[in-house]
Scaffold this motif. Sequence first.
Motif, short mmCIF file in Angstrom:
data_model
loop_
_atom_site.label_atom_id
_atom_site.label_comp_id
_atom_site.label_asym_id
_atom_site.label_seq_id
_atom_site.Cartn_x
_atom_site.Cartn_y
_atom_site.Cartn_z
N GLY A 35 60.57 59.39 -38.14
CA GLY A 35 59.21 59.62 -38.61
C GLY A 35 58.37 58.37 -38.67
N THR A 36 58.99 57.19 -38.62
CA THR A 36 58.23 55.95 -38.57
C THR A 36 58.01 55.55 -37.11
OG1 THR A 36 60.23 54.60 -38.64
CG2 THR A 36 59.24 55.21 -40.75
N ASP A 37 57.06 54.66 -36.89
CA ASP A 37 56.78 54.18 -35.54
C ASP A 37 57.89 53.21 -35.13
OD1 ASP A 37 55.87 53.06 -33.20
OD2 ASP A 37 53.84 52.70 -33.92
N ARG A 65 58.83 62.13 -32.77
CA ARG A 65 59.70 63.03 -33.54
C ARG A 65 59.09 64.42 -33.65
NH1 ARG A 65 63.80 63.41 -37.33
NH2 ARG A 65 63.50 65.18 -38.73
N ASP A 66 57.79 64.51 -33.98
CA ASP A 66 57.15 65.82 -34.13
C ASP A 66 57.23 66.62 -32.84
OD1 ASP A 66 56.58 65.18 -36.73
OD2 ASP A 66 54.43 64.85 -36.41
N SER A 80 63.13 70.29 -38.81
CA SER A 80 62.34 69.38 -39.64
C SER A 80 63.20 68.43 -40.46
CB SER A 80 61.41 70.17 -40.55
OG SER A 80 62.15 71.07 -41.37
N SER A 81 64.40 68.85 -40.83
CA SER A 81 65.27 68.00 -41.64
C SER A 81 66.37 67.33 -40.82
CB SER A 81 65.92 68.82 -42.75
OG SER A 81 66.77 69.83 -42.21
N GLU A 107 72.44 67.85 -38.36
CA GLU A 107 72.07 68.44 -39.64
C GLU A 107 72.17 67.40 -40.76
OE1 GLU A 107 70.96 71.41 -40.07
OE2 GLU A 107 71.76 72.72 -38.50
N PRO A 108 71.45 67.62 -41.89
CA PRO A 108 71.58 66.69 -43.02
C PRO A 108 73.01 66.52 -43.50
CG PRO A 108 69.71 68.16 -43.34
CD PRO A 108 70.45 68.66 -42.14
#
Length: 241
Positions: A35-37, A65-66, A80-81, A107-108
């Motif tokens: 999620g970070t650059d 990521r999106d 999303s997770s 998966e988480p």
Amino acid sequence: MRPTAYLATVRHVRTTPLRHDFTYRTSTWVVPLDGTDPNHELHWWQRAFVRFRASDHLGDSGSWRDNIVGFVGTYGLDASSWRIVALSGAATAGYAFDPLTLYWCTEPTGEPAAVIAEVRNTYGERHAYLVQPDERAVARAEKRLYVSPFNDVSGSYTMSVPPPDESGFDVRVILHRPGERPFVATWSGARPQSAGERLRLALHTPFAAQVVTVRIRLQGIRLWARRLPIQPRPEQPEELR
């Protein structure tokens, strides 16, 4: 985790209808998509040569990521997770070309969720395969994208895609066709350990994308000169343009 460069080796072996085998060295990156650059995590001296851009990969948003989460969503899965790690080249001197980018999705809980193999050809087309590797990290998929002018779109892939770790990575993609011997591509790499290996990696990095493109075109010229028949290019599949 920051993006990590590996000194990589790519090898292609074609056995039919003629024998053609080549190997070259390049630089490859393992990039956590958290999620970070990822560009912000590069060392200052790397930023002069290397950029990671969502626009060089599948999807339309500005977030790498999106775009992966959105692609997985088209299969009815919620990513999303998930933890997502990419194995990819980078844009060098403003130019990018990645024949293959792999994404390991977890998966988480740490359980493997999926692997995405994003394939790009020299015609500006790409296709992504979402696969579920077995316990040996092997997956299969029908070929959908015209990758080489010397191979049509028939056949199926066997992919050996164990996730990268601190020691390196070792990927193998085999194209099967009825009545033909397989076409085998391998992509392996390791973290440089010695001063000589670090120097080789540094020399490969600044123009890696440009060199990959030149090498692909030179191999095409060699095959054409050996009179390997050119296969017509079909229209790109609708799923992903």
